[in-house]
Design a protein around this motif. Structure first.
Motif, short mmCIF file in Angstrom:
data_model
loop_
_atom_site.label_atom_id
_atom_site.label_comp_id
_atom_site.label_asym_id
_atom_site.label_seq_id
_atom_site.Cartn_x
_atom_site.Cartn_y
_atom_site.Cartn_z
N ALA A 205 4.52 73.61 -54.15
CA ALA A 205 4.73 73.43 -52.71
C ALA A 205 3.55 72.69 -52.09
N GLU A 206 2.34 72.97 -52.55
CA GLU A 206 1.16 72.25 -52.05
C GLU A 206 1.25 70.77 -52.39
N PHE A 207 1.63 70.47 -53.63
CA PHE A 207 1.79 69.07 -54.02
C PHE A 207 2.86 68.40 -53.17
N ASP A 208 3.99 69.05 -53.00
CA ASP A 208 5.06 68.46 -52.20
C ASP A 208 4.61 68.19 -50.77
N ARG A 209 3.91 69.14 -50.17
CA ARG A 209 3.40 68.96 -48.80
C ARG A 209 2.39 67.80 -48.76
N PHE A 210 1.49 67.77 -49.74
CA PHE A 210 0.51 66.68 -49.81
C PHE A 210 1.22 65.33 -49.94
N PHE A 211 2.18 65.25 -50.84
CA PHE A 211 2.92 64.00 -51.03
C PHE A 211 3.61 63.59 -49.73
N ARG A 212 4.26 64.55 -49.08
CA ARG A 212 4.99 64.27 -47.84
C ARG A 212 4.06 63.79 -46.73
N GLU A 213 2.90 64.42 -46.60
CA GLU A 213 1.99 64.12 -45.50
C GLU A 213 1.07 62.94 -45.77
N ALA A 214 0.67 62.72 -47.02
CA ALA A 214 -0.38 61.74 -47.29
C ALA A 214 0.05 60.49 -48.02
N VAL A 215 1.07 60.56 -48.86
CA VAL A 215 1.43 59.41 -49.70
C VAL A 215 2.17 58.36 -48.89
N ARG A 216 1.70 57.13 -49.01
CA ARG A 216 2.32 55.99 -48.32
C ARG A 216 3.02 55.05 -49.28
N GLY B 226 10.65 72.82 -73.22
CA GLY B 226 9.22 72.94 -73.47
C GLY B 226 8.38 73.00 -72.22
N HIS B 227 9.02 73.14 -71.07
CA HIS B 227 8.29 73.23 -69.81
C HIS B 227 8.41 74.64 -69.27
N SER B 228 7.45 75.03 -68.46
CA SER B 228 7.36 76.42 -68.07
C SER B 228 8.16 76.82 -66.85
N MET B 229 8.74 75.89 -66.09
CA MET B 229 9.46 76.28 -64.90
C MET B 229 10.74 75.48 -64.74
N ALA B 230 11.83 76.17 -64.55
CA ALA B 230 13.09 75.49 -64.24
C ALA B 230 12.96 74.84 -62.88
N GLY B 231 13.46 73.64 -62.74
CA GLY B 231 13.39 72.95 -61.47
C GLY B 231 12.05 72.30 -61.21
N ALA B 232 11.12 72.49 -62.08
CA ALA B 232 9.79 71.91 -61.93
C ALA B 232 9.39 71.34 -63.28
N PRO C 30 4.76 78.09 -58.32
CA PRO C 30 5.57 77.65 -57.17
C PRO C 30 4.74 77.32 -55.93
N PRO C 31 3.74 78.13 -55.57
CA PRO C 31 2.92 77.74 -54.43
C PRO C 31 2.15 76.42 -54.65
#
Length: 118
Positions: free
Chosen positions: A29-40, A4-10, A25-26
C-alpha cells in the motif's frame, strides 16, 4: 501461490523477501501510494532496470529515500539510486539481478497503473 511468490495478488513480492508476511500488505500500500503521488513517468531502459521520474518535491524525495531504504533491508537484491539533476528533476533508478526480473516486472506494472490512476 504456486508461482514461487509469497502473496496472491502481489506477484512481485518474491519468497526472497524477508519482510514478515503480515507487514507485506501495508508495504504494498505504501508503494502504491508513493507511485500514485510521486511518479510522473515510468520507463524501462533494460529488462533489469526500471526508471521512475518523480515529482521534484522535497516530500517526494523524502518518501523515496525512506521507502527504498526500508525495502533494501528486506529485499537486498534491489539496487535503488535516487538522483536530482535539477530543482524539478528527480529520478529513481531501480535495478535487479537477472534472477529477479519478474519482480521488477511486477514493480513496473504497479508503478504504471498507480501513476495512470492519479
Amino acid at each position: 501461490m504456486d508461482n514461487g511468490h509469497s502473496m496472491a495478488g502481489a506477484s512481485w513480492v518474491p519468497d526472497a523477501c524477508t519482510l514478515p508476511t503480515a507487514a507485506q500488505p501495508p508495504r504494498l500500500a505504501e508503494f502504491d501510494r508513493f507511485f500514485r503521488e510521486a511518479v510522473r513517468d515510468v520507463t524501462r531502459p533494460s529488462a533489469r532496470h526500471l526508471r521512475l521520474r518523480l515529482a521534484g518535491t522535497a516530500q517526494a524525495e523524502r518518501a523515496a529515500r525512506d521507502l527504498t531504504a526500508r525495502e533494501s533491508t528486506c529485499c537486498s537484491f534491489f539496487t535503488f539510486d535516487l538522483s536530482r539533476s535539477g530543482p524539478e528533476a528527480l529520478t529513481l533508478d531501480v535495478r535487479v539481478p537477472a534472477a529477479h526480473v519478474d519482480v521488477l516486472d511486477g514493480l513496473a506494472e504497479r508503478a504504471t497503473a498507480a501513476a495512470a490512476g492519479r
